[in-house]
Motif scaffolding. Structure first.
Motif, PDB file in Angstrom:
ATOM      1  N   ASN A  19       3.559   8.681  -6.796  1.00 42.60           N
ATOM      2  CA  ASN A  19       1.965   7.335  -6.852  1.00 42.60           C
ATOM      3  C   ASN A  19       2.260   6.476  -7.794  1.00 42.60           C
ATOM      4  OD1 ASN A  19       0.873   8.333  -4.935  1.00 42.60           O
ATOM      5  ND2 ASN A  19      -1.401   8.190  -5.454  1.00 42.60           N
ATOM      6  N   GLN A  48       2.890  -1.362 -10.012  1.00 38.49           N
ATOM      7  CA  GLN A  48       1.082  -1.362 -10.566  1.00 38.49           C
ATOM      8  C   GLN A  48       0.234  -2.203  -9.430  1.00 38.49           C
ATOM      9  OE1 GLN A  48      -0.632   0.339 -12.721  1.00 38.49           O
ATOM     10  NE2 GLN A  48       0.826   1.749 -12.746  1.00 38.49           N
ATOM     11  N   GLU A  49       1.323  -3.025  -9.083  1.00 38.74           N
ATOM     12  CA  GLU A  49       0.198  -4.088  -7.719  1.00 38.74           C
ATOM     13  C   GLU A  49       0.511  -3.594  -6.819  1.00 38.74           C
ATOM     14  OE1 GLU A  49       4.752  -5.697  -8.220  1.00 38.74           O
ATOM     15  OE2 GLU A  49       2.966  -4.209  -9.657  1.00 38.74           O
ATOM     16  N   THR A  50       0.511  -2.595  -6.517  1.00 39.23           N
ATOM     17  CA  THR A  50       0.501  -1.661  -4.772  1.00 39.23           C
ATOM     18  C   THR A  50      -0.730  -0.859  -4.696  1.00 39.23           C
ATOM     19  OG1 THR A  50       2.901  -1.814  -4.811  1.00 39.23           O
ATOM     20  CG2 THR A  50       1.583   0.627  -3.744  1.00 39.23           C
ATOM     21  N   LEU A  51      -1.754  -0.926  -3.788  1.00 41.98           N
ATOM     22  CA  LEU A  51      -2.497  -0.210  -4.186  1.00 41.98           C
ATOM     23  C   LEU A  51      -2.828   1.359  -3.601  1.00 41.98           C
ATOM     24  CD1 LEU A  51      -5.300  -2.831  -2.610  1.00 41.98           C
ATOM     25  CD2 LEU A  51      -4.433  -2.306  -4.999  1.00 41.98           C
ATOM     26  N   TYR A 104       0.984  -1.212   0.334  1.00 40.35           N
ATOM     27  CA  TYR A 104       0.440  -0.175  -0.260  1.00 40.35           C
ATOM     28  C   TYR A 104       0.935   1.186  -0.464  1.00 40.35           C
ATOM     29  CZ  TYR A 104      -3.154  -3.457   2.156  1.00 40.35           C
ATOM     30  OH  TYR A 104      -3.711  -4.698   2.423  1.00 40.35           O
ATOM     31  N   VAL A 162      -3.857   4.273  -1.450  1.00 41.02           N
ATOM     32  CA  VAL A 162      -5.234   4.414  -0.827  1.00 41.02           C
ATOM     33  C   VAL A 162      -5.603   5.749  -0.014  1.00 41.02           C
ATOM     34  CG1 VAL A 162      -6.038   3.629   1.827  1.00 41.02           C
ATOM     35  CG2 VAL A 162      -4.544   2.055   0.336  1.00 41.02           C
ATOM     36  N   ARG A 217      -2.033   9.098 -11.273  1.00 38.01           N
ATOM     37  CA  ARG A 217      -2.370   7.727 -10.926  1.00 38.01           C
ATOM     38  C   ARG A 217      -3.496   8.044  -9.443  1.00 38.01           C
ATOM     39  NH1 ARG A 217       1.339   2.277  -9.092  1.00 38.01           N
ATOM     40  NH2 ARG A 217      -0.680   1.083  -8.267  1.00 38.01           N
ATOM     41  N   PRO A 220      -6.323   6.626  -6.244  1.00 32.11           N
ATOM     42  CA  PRO A 220      -6.587   5.531  -5.664  1.00 32.11           C
ATOM     43  C   PRO A 220      -7.535   4.311  -5.755  1.00 32.11           C
ATOM     44  CG  PRO A 220      -7.131   8.004  -4.606  1.00 32.11           C
ATOM     45  CD  PRO A 220      -7.115   8.343  -5.846  1.00 32.11           C
ATOM     46  N   ASP A 221      -6.761   3.305  -5.568  1.00 34.57           N
ATOM     47  CA  ASP A 221      -7.287   2.035  -5.880  1.00 34.57           C
ATOM     48  C   ASP A 221      -7.919   2.078  -4.519  1.00 34.57           C
ATOM     49  OD1 ASP A 221      -5.317   1.008  -8.361  1.00 34.57           O
ATOM     50  OD2 ASP A 221      -3.894   1.451  -6.384  1.00 34.57           O
ATOM     51  N   LEU A 222      -7.911   2.613  -3.546  1.00 36.43           N
ATOM     52  CA  LEU A 222      -9.037   2.260  -2.182  1.00 36.43           C
ATOM     53  C   LEU A 222      -9.556   3.376  -1.621  1.00 36.43           C
ATOM     54  CD1 LEU A 222     -10.539  -0.116  -0.620  1.00 36.43           C
ATOM     55  CD2 LEU A 222      -7.711  -0.324   0.364  1.00 36.43           C
TER      56      LEU A 222
END
Length: 336
Positions: free
Chosen positions: A119, A124-127, A105, A129, A165, A167-169
């Protein structure tokens, strides 16, 4: 990882939508205001172990941004991505000097580009937040570049490699992230320096990253957006919710939870002073001139011939003028 959950403050009324600070605010600020110098060129990030598996990354030249990371059995959580790919790279290098575990994260403590522009440089696999208002505000990418230009000496090359980029979460008021044997808490106590300020807290270490909500030892609050009343309420919730030992601020020197006893009275005194000025019919210029930064909040530079100490004192006096300006506007109902 646990899902988004309610905090003890779930009964509060909904927060107002985020309102971005327009780029021209830095140039329209009151006399004496000095934009914080956060151009990172030549800056190092020095690793400081604050507790087992808990690390601060401290700028070698404050007020350029600090960062940090927390290591669990499964992986790593990074606090703030910094201002560009080069600085994000320094953060990842620091992590790799401690552990080879994946960076799970990156938490953005607020939407400003010096905390979020890096960011894209994380895997890319890092979320990524962030609080929901932070995520919303981050979308206005070009506007944020213009806002930050005065803080980097109008050097647009600082942003030359940056890509947006998001946030994913996204969290609302509270989120727990389990790194494996270690839980990191994310708290949104309300509107402070920005609408979505987020505190990252490691409970067993009593270490908190505060972003711009607390700017560092010897500082005062900086009302970039919003009002002093909201900020005061937010800081009161922070004080009553967490028992903090060490604070890694967004931009300044390491502090402790004791700085809360500086922020709370400052905001209370600011509100009361500006209220008296408005009731007395003072215009904005008169209010700023007649409400100086109180002695208890003024850096003691007596006997010092250091130009840096003088610059530091001038910077915080300018921030105080900004705070009076913003608070006066709010009490007069001036949306600008």
């Amino acid at each position: 990882m646990k899902g988004i959950s309610k905090t003890a403050h779930a009964g509060l009324s909904p927060l107002i939508p985020a309102v971005l600070a327009p780029p021209e605010m830095m140039t329209q600020a009151p006399p004496g205001f000095i934009p914080p110098p956060i151009n990172p060129t030549g800056v190092r990030l020095e690793t400081r172990e604050l507790a087992p598996g808990v690390y601060g990354l401290l700028s070698s030249r404050p007020p350029v941004d600090n960062s940090g990371f927390v290591v669990g059995e499964h992986g790593v959580l990074v606090i703030d991505a910094h201002i560009n790919g080069a600085m994000a790279g320094l953060i990842q290098t620091a992590v790799r000097q401690v552990t080879s575990k994946p960076i799970l994260y990156v938490v953005n403590t607020n939407y400003h580009g010096d905390h979020t522009f890096g960011n894209y440089a994380f895997p890319q696999e890092t979320l990524i937040v962030a609080q929901q208002k932070t995520a919303e505000s981050m979308r206005d990418f070009e506007r944020e570049k213009q806002f930050l230009l005065p803080t980097v000496g109008n050097d647009q090359t600082v942003f030359g490699d940056v890509r947006l980029r998001l946030p994913d979460l996204v969290l609302d008021q509270y989120l727990e992230l389990d790194l494996g044997g270690r839980v990191v808490e994310l708290h949104h106590f309300g509107h402070g320096n920005t609408p979505g300020d987020t505190v990252v807290f490691v409970p067993e270490a009593r270490v908190a990253w505060t972003g711009n909500l607390i700017v560092g030892e010897g500082s005062i609050p900086f009302l970039i957006e919003g009002g002093a009343g909201e900020y005061l309420e937010t800081m009161a919730k922070f004080t009553h919710t967490l028992e903090v030992g060490t604070i890694v601020p967004g931009h300044g020197l390491l502090s402790s939870g004791a700085i809360l006893s500086r922020y709370l009275p400052y905001l209370s005194e600011l509100i009361e002073s500006v209220r008296k000025a408005v009731r007395a019919g003072q215009n904005l210029e008169e209010a700023i001139a007649r409400i100086p930064l109180g002695q208890r909040y003024t850096p003691d530079i007596a006997g010092s011939d250091s130009p840096l100490a003088a610059q530091f004192a001038a910077f915080w006096a300018g921030v105080h003028s900004w705070n009076v300006w913003r608070t006066y506007q709010g009490m007069k109902g001036d949306p600008t």
